[in-house]
Write an enzyme that holds these catalytic residues in place. Structure first.
Site, PDB file in Angstrom:
ATOM      1  N   TYR A  41       0.842  -1.213   0.000  1.00 54.19           N
ATOM      2  CA  TYR A  41       0.000   0.000   0.000  1.00 54.19           C
ATOM      3  C   TYR A  41       0.876   1.262   0.000  1.00 54.19           C
ATOM      4  CZ  TYR A  41      -3.127   3.643   1.632  1.00 54.19           C
ATOM      5  OH  TYR A  41      -3.828   4.819   1.755  1.00 54.19           O
ATOM      6  N   GLY A 115     -15.141   3.134  10.318  1.00 53.79           N
ATOM      7  CA  GLY A 115     -14.884   3.546  11.690  1.00 53.79           C
ATOM      8  C   GLY A 115     -13.776   2.782  12.402  1.00 53.79           C
ATOM      9  N   LYS A 145      -3.686  11.256   2.135  1.00 51.12           N
ATOM     10  CA  LYS A 145      -4.558  12.362   2.535  1.00 51.12           C
ATOM     11  C   LYS A 145      -5.735  11.904   3.412  1.00 51.12           C
ATOM     12  CE  LYS A 145      -2.076  15.186   0.141  1.00 51.12           C
ATOM     13  NZ  LYS A 145      -0.922  15.745   0.799  1.00 51.12           N
ATOM     14  N   TYR A 151      -6.444  12.174  11.210  1.00 50.05           N
ATOM     15  CA  TYR A 151      -5.561  12.647  12.268  1.00 50.05           C
ATOM     16  C   TYR A 151      -5.804  14.122  12.573  1.00 50.05           C
ATOM     17  CZ  TYR A 151      -3.262   8.265  11.025  1.00 50.05           C
ATOM     18  OH  TYR A 151      -2.993   6.954  10.752  1.00 50.05           O
TER      19      TYR A 151
END
Length: 183
Positions: A41, A115, A145, A151
């Site tokens: 990834y 979530g 992003k 965060y």
């Protein structure tokens, strides 16, 4: 709630098919698989992953623990599937004291936006609070992003003035075998 490794630490109320639990020794093979998935990834070849199951077992479940793990799971009526991992460890800041450092959080792509990253951050915050940490810290790649948005919402503060340095094992050994006259 951190007492029992077999019970969920957190269960999503918005997405009840998902939960987070503490990692167990038997999770090591799937953790290693997901470490490789994370490398891919992050646009790296799988060969960058040098760690082996034996090291993960020793360092996460041995007498001298270097990390702690979280396991996100997808729960259906007939099975429970591990769908990622999170690893954290404790560090120390000379300015602030105890720090919980999040090394990795990975969730399989088909289970993102449900979530789980938030649940994993909640668990890390609970551990940090219980251990009297004054800071949580982590890194995110500049192109990630979606993670950065999470965060930011969580109150994380990027530190653009700090540059991360890294030294590999060969360089460590080179310097460990020299004395100051060789410098």
């Amino acid at each position: 709630m951190l007492r029992c490794a077999s019970r969920a630490l957190s269960q999503s109320t918005r997405y009840p098919a998902y939960r987070i639990r503490k990692a167990k020794e038997e999770d090591v093979p799937i953790i290693l698989k997901h470490i490789t998935d994370l490398a891919v990834y992050e646009k790296e070849p799988p060969s960058v992953v040098k760690i082996r199951e034996e090291e993960l077992l020793r360092d996460g479940f041995g007498d001298d623990k270097y990390y702690h793990g979280l396991i996100p799971e997808h729960v259906t009526s007939n099975k429970t599937t591990t769908i990622g991992y999170g690893l954290y460890f404790f560090a120390y800041s000379t300015w602030e004291g105890r720090v919980l450092y999040i090394e990795d959080m990975f969730i399989e792509p088909e289970h993102r936006s449900n979530g789980l990253a938030t649940l994993m951050m909640i668990e890390c915050a609970k551990v940090a609070a219980a251990k009297n940490c004054n800071r949580m810290q982590w890194q995110v790649l500049d192109w990630n992003k979606e993670a950065a948005k999470l965060y930011d919402r969580w109150g994380g503060n990027p530190l653009p003035e700090w540059v991360t340095y890294r030294m590999d094992r060969d360089t460590i050994l080179k310097h460990a075998s020299t004395d100051d006259t060789d410098m």
